[in-house]
Design a protein around this motif. Sequence first.
Motif, short mmCIF file in Angstrom:
data_model
loop_
_atom_site.label_atom_id
_atom_site.label_comp_id
_atom_site.label_asym_id
_atom_site.label_seq_id
_atom_site.Cartn_x
_atom_site.Cartn_y
_atom_site.Cartn_z
N VAL A 26 0.86 -1.18 0.00
CA VAL A 26 0.00 0.00 0.00
C VAL A 26 0.90 1.24 0.00
CG1 VAL A 26 -1.75 1.27 1.30
CG2 VAL A 26 -1.78 -1.23 1.28
N SER A 27 0.65 2.15 -0.90
CA SER A 27 1.42 3.40 -0.96
C SER A 27 1.16 4.22 0.31
CB SER A 27 1.00 4.20 -2.20
OG SER A 27 1.77 5.36 -2.30
N ILE A 28 2.20 4.83 0.84
CA ILE A 28 2.06 5.62 2.07
C ILE A 28 2.64 7.02 1.85
CG2 ILE A 28 2.08 3.66 3.66
CD1 ILE A 28 5.07 4.14 4.08
N ASP A 29 2.29 7.94 2.74
CA ASP A 29 2.82 9.30 2.70
C ASP A 29 4.21 9.30 3.33
OD1 ASP A 29 3.43 11.99 2.82
OD2 ASP A 29 2.01 12.42 4.43
N TYR A 30 5.21 9.04 2.53
CA TYR A 30 6.58 9.00 3.04
C TYR A 30 7.21 10.39 3.11
CZ TYR A 30 7.90 9.28 -1.87
OH TYR A 30 8.04 9.67 -3.17
N GLU A 31 6.66 11.35 2.39
CA GLU A 31 7.25 12.70 2.37
C GLU A 31 7.23 13.35 3.76
OE1 GLU A 31 8.95 14.29 0.08
OE2 GLU A 31 8.63 12.91 -1.58
N THR A 32 6.17 13.11 4.52
CA THR A 32 6.08 13.67 5.87
C THR A 32 7.18 13.10 6.75
OG1 THR A 32 3.71 13.96 5.62
CG2 THR A 32 4.57 13.99 7.87
N MET A 95 3.07 5.29 9.37
CA MET A 95 3.74 4.71 8.20
C MET A 95 3.41 3.22 8.04
SD MET A 95 5.92 7.06 6.81
CE MET A 95 7.30 6.17 6.15
N MET A 96 2.76 2.65 9.04
CA MET A 96 2.37 1.22 9.03
C MET A 96 3.59 0.32 8.81
SD MET A 96 -1.24 1.44 6.94
CE MET A 96 -0.67 2.49 5.59
N GLN A 97 4.67 0.57 9.56
CA GLN A 97 5.91 -0.17 9.41
C GLN A 97 6.16 -1.07 10.62
OE1 GLN A 97 7.91 0.14 6.51
NE2 GLN A 97 6.03 1.18 5.92
N GLU A 98 6.70 -2.26 10.36
CA GLU A 98 7.15 -3.15 11.43
C GLU A 98 8.44 -2.63 12.05
OE1 GLU A 98 7.78 -7.22 10.26
OE2 GLU A 98 6.04 -7.17 8.95
N ALA A 99 9.28 -2.06 11.19
CA ALA A 99 10.61 -1.64 11.62
C ALA A 99 11.14 -0.59 10.65
CB ALA A 99 11.54 -2.84 11.66
N PHE A 100 12.20 0.08 11.08
CA PHE A 100 12.89 1.06 10.24
C PHE A 100 14.36 0.66 10.16
CE2 PHE A 100 9.16 3.30 11.62
CZ PHE A 100 8.81 4.09 10.56
N ALA A 101 14.94 0.79 8.98
CA ALA A 101 16.33 0.38 8.77
C ALA A 101 17.23 1.60 8.56
CB ALA A 101 16.43 -0.54 7.55
N VAL A 102 18.42 1.52 9.13
CA VAL A 102 19.44 2.55 8.99
C VAL A 102 20.79 1.86 8.86
CG1 VAL A 102 20.58 4.52 10.08
CG2 VAL A 102 18.15 4.16 10.45
N GLU A 103 21.58 2.29 7.89
CA GLU A 103 22.95 1.77 7.77
C GLU A 103 23.89 2.77 8.41
OE1 GLU A 103 24.04 0.44 3.69
OE2 GLU A 103 21.97 1.08 3.28
N VAL A 104 24.79 2.26 9.24
CA VAL A 104 25.81 3.11 9.86
C VAL A 104 27.17 2.47 9.59
CG1 VAL A 104 26.68 4.10 12.01
CG2 VAL A 104 24.21 3.84 11.67
N ASN A 105 27.95 3.16 8.78
CA ASN A 105 29.30 2.68 8.44
C ASN A 105 29.30 1.23 7.98
OD1 ASN A 105 30.38 5.18 9.05
ND2 ASN A 105 30.82 4.63 11.17
N GLY A 106 28.34 0.89 7.13
CA GLY A 106 28.31 -0.44 6.55
C GLY A 106 27.59 -1.49 7.38
N GLN A 107 27.07 -1.11 8.54
CA GLN A 107 26.32 -2.05 9.37
C GLN A 107 24.86 -1.64 9.39
OE1 GLN A 107 28.31 -2.01 13.17
NE2 GLN A 107 29.64 -3.68 12.55
N MET A 108 23.95 -2.61 9.33
CA MET A 108 22.52 -2.33 9.32
C MET A 108 21.98 -2.34 10.75
SD MET A 108 19.86 -1.68 7.44
CE MET A 108 20.12 -2.25 5.78
N LEU A 109 21.28 -1.26 11.09
CA LEU A 109 20.57 -1.17 12.36
C LEU A 109 19.08 -1.25 12.05
CD1 LEU A 109 22.39 1.86 14.03
CD2 LEU A 109 22.95 -0.56 14.25
N ILE A 110 18.35 -2.04 12.81
CA ILE A 110 16.92 -2.15 12.64
C ILE A 110 16.27 -1.63 13.91
CG2 ILE A 110 14.97 -3.70 12.23
CD1 ILE A 110 16.90 -3.57 9.87
N TYR A 111 15.43 -0.62 13.76
CA TYR A 111 14.69 -0.07 14.89
C TYR A 111 13.30 -0.70 14.87
CZ TYR A 111 18.29 3.49 15.32
OH TYR A 111 19.47 4.14 15.49
N ASP A 112 13.03 -1.55 15.88
CA ASP A 112 11.71 -2.16 15.97
C ASP A 112 11.37 -2.44 17.43
OD1 ASP A 112 13.11 -4.48 16.65
OD2 ASP A 112 12.49 -5.60 14.90
#
Length: 128
Positions: A26-32, A95-112
């Motif tokens: 489902v498309s979401i409002d990601y701009e906000t 955003m109806m997300q289970e988790a959010f992903a962020v890469e830091v210096n080549g490592q993936m962090l998952i915020y959930d």
Amino acid sequence: MVITWTYANRIAFHIPHYAWVEDKLVSIDYETFKKAVLEFLTEHKVNGAYSFPATGYYKGRKYDEEILTVYTDTSVMAEVTSSYGNLCDQFKAEMMQEAFAVEVNGQMLIYDDFVKNFAKGLQIEQDI
């Protein structure tokens, strides 16, 4: 030309464009959310970023996303990564997300919620 600053730390925020709802993308409002991330970064003294479109894959699902990338010094990186989870919490339902992903210096962090609740249960601080 003289190099005046060197930022050795790369942070890449994955901004989803879709949510998985009832077995459909489902498309979401990601701009906000993207605007909130940019404001969050400005508050943490990160004044520049660049973004590019990407294709993400999660649990066998293919979706469009945007990668918002910044470079920082070490003190700013620690501050941003340790407090970014609060911003994710604010937008998780919208955003109806289970988790959010962020890469830091080549490592993936998952915020959930699993990571947050697991860390609370062990009474440890996440040193990101």
